[in-house]
Design a protein around this motif. Structure first.
Motif, PDB file in Angstrom:
ATOM      1  N   GLU A 187       0.858  -1.099  -0.063  1.00  0.00           N
ATOM      2  CA  GLU A 187      -0.009  -0.005   0.177  1.00  0.00           C
ATOM      3  C   GLU A 187       0.844   1.083   0.010  1.00  0.00           C
ATOM      4  O   GLU A 187       0.590   2.215  -0.836  1.00  0.00           O
TER       5      GLU A 187
ATOM      6  N   SER B  11       3.839   1.507  -0.921  1.00  0.00           N
ATOM      7  CA  SER B  11       4.818   1.447  -2.366  1.00  0.00           C
ATOM      8  C   SER B  11       3.790   2.031  -3.545  1.00  0.00           C
ATOM      9  O   SER B  11       4.315   2.720  -4.251  1.00  0.00           O
ATOM     10  N   GLN B  12       2.349   1.639  -3.160  1.00  0.00           N
ATOM     11  CA  GLN B  12       1.405   2.631  -4.513  1.00  0.00           C
ATOM     12  C   GLN B  12       1.597   3.864  -4.302  1.00  0.00           C
ATOM     13  O   GLN B  12       1.365   4.296  -5.381  1.00  0.00           O
ATOM     14  N   LYS B  13       1.678   4.151  -3.127  1.00  0.00           N
ATOM     15  CA  LYS B  13       1.628   5.808  -3.055  1.00  0.00           C
ATOM     16  C   LYS B  13       2.787   6.314  -3.886  1.00  0.00           C
ATOM     17  O   LYS B  13       2.904   7.449  -4.426  1.00  0.00           O
TER      18      LYS B  13
ATOM     19  N   ARG C  16       4.165   5.054  -6.114  1.00  0.00           N
ATOM     20  CA  ARG C  16       4.285   4.663  -7.666  1.00  0.00           C
ATOM     21  C   ARG C  16       3.564   5.941  -8.508  1.00  0.00           C
ATOM     22  O   ARG C  16       3.769   6.026  -9.583  1.00  0.00           O
ATOM     23  N   THR C  17       2.765   6.501  -7.576  1.00  0.00           N
ATOM     24  CA  THR C  17       2.031   7.717  -8.296  1.00  0.00           C
ATOM     25  C   THR C  17       2.622   9.049  -8.377  1.00  0.00           C
ATOM     26  O   THR C  17       2.215  10.025  -9.336  1.00  0.00           O
TER      27      THR C  17
ATOM     28  N   LYS D 225       3.599   4.997 -14.186  1.00  0.00           N
ATOM     29  CA  LYS D 225       3.888   4.785 -12.440  1.00  0.00           C
ATOM     30  C   LYS D 225       5.279   4.123 -12.363  1.00  0.00           C
ATOM     31  O   LYS D 225       5.783   3.464 -13.266  1.00  0.00           O
TER      32      LYS D 225
ATOM     33  N   ASN E 228       8.536   2.078 -10.438  1.00  0.00           N
ATOM     34  CA  ASN E 228       8.888   1.041 -10.132  1.00  0.00           C
ATOM     35  C   ASN E 228      10.422   1.122  -9.564  1.00  0.00           C
ATOM     36  O   ASN E 228      11.036   2.065  -9.704  1.00  0.00           O
TER      37      ASN E 228
ATOM     38  N   LYS F 147       2.636  -4.330 -11.144  1.00  0.00           N
ATOM     39  CA  LYS F 147       2.589  -4.045  -9.605  1.00  0.00           C
ATOM     40  C   LYS F 147       3.818  -3.613  -9.270  1.00  0.00           C
ATOM     41  O   LYS F 147       4.868  -3.455  -9.920  1.00  0.00           O
ATOM     42  N   PRO F 148       3.718  -3.100  -8.078  1.00  0.00           N
ATOM     43  CA  PRO F 148       5.328  -2.899  -7.288  1.00  0.00           C
ATOM     44  C   PRO F 148       6.035  -4.087  -7.339  1.00  0.00           C
ATOM     45  O   PRO F 148       5.658  -5.139  -6.912  1.00  0.00           O
TER      46      PRO F 148
END
Length: 202
Positions: free
Chosen positions: A76, A78-80, A82-83, A95, A97, A168-169
């Motif tokens: 979660e 790491s998703q922040k 990515r943006t 995005k 990585n 995905k991350p």
């Protein structure tokens, strides 16, 4: 028994230690080096942060470094990351990585092996990957150690490229997130500061 002492350290001395730190040093300690705090020290840091009117999120950073996170929580965070815009080319459309690149540089009797974790958009990761391979291919062979490490480093760096564009991350980004969780938690609502973290901490 003196309650200010525990396990051989004096909380009064620790209080003085933190009080003598500059704001920058205190922020650095709380966001990067607060793991494994002993009893009583969190309260000292908390009072020092409040006394200086520093960002209260720094306390969340201390807590973050002293708790365990599930894999889902790391994903979660790491998703922040990515943006965010790419810290290398500033592109906002793709995005982010991570990748790990290995470079070898030989000297007369020895060689240095460098491992670098880089966060960026897939295009920039590809470029960094290629640069590392070229650098190692040109400079890595000219010692006994380099002769051994160069092909391994080139192979490992090439292998990393396959993970640059997955949706995905990837493992490199998750590793970065886990290693820098204190800073990420402290600045989770400050995109500019997060960009600085991934630019200089990768």
């Amino acid at each position: 028994m003196n309650n200010s002492k525990s396990s051989g350290y004096d909380l009064k001395d620790i209080k003085v230690y933190y009080s003598q730190k500059s704001d920058y040093e205190l922020i650095q300690i709380t966001t990067e080096r607060a793991q494994g705090l002993r009893p009583g020290i969190f309260e000292i840091i908390e009072k020092e942060i409040k006394k200086r009117n520093l960002n209260p999120a720094l306390l969340e950073s201390v807590k973050a470094q002293n708790r365990s996170y599930t894999f889902e929580e790391i994903v979660e965070f790491s998703q922040k990351l990515r943006t965010l815009p790419c810290p290398i080319c500033k592109d906002k459309a793709v995005k982010l990585n991570g990748t790990v690149i290995y470079t070898v540089k030989s000297y007369i009797f020895s060689a240095s092996l460098r491992e670098e974790l880089v966060i960026g958009c897939p295009n920039c990761l590809d470029i960094k990957n290629k640069e590392a391979i070229i650098s190692t291919a040109l400079l890595g062979w000219w010692s006994g150690t380099g002769l051994i490490n160069t092909p391994i480093s080139i192979y490992t760096t090439i292998r990393e490229k396959r993970w640059h564009r997955i949706p995905k991350p990837n493992d490199a980004l998750l590793r970065f997130t886990s290693q820098n969780i204190g800073q990420i938690v402290a600045y989770k609502d400050d995109p500019e500061q997060l960009i600085e973290i991934i630019r200089y901490k990768g």
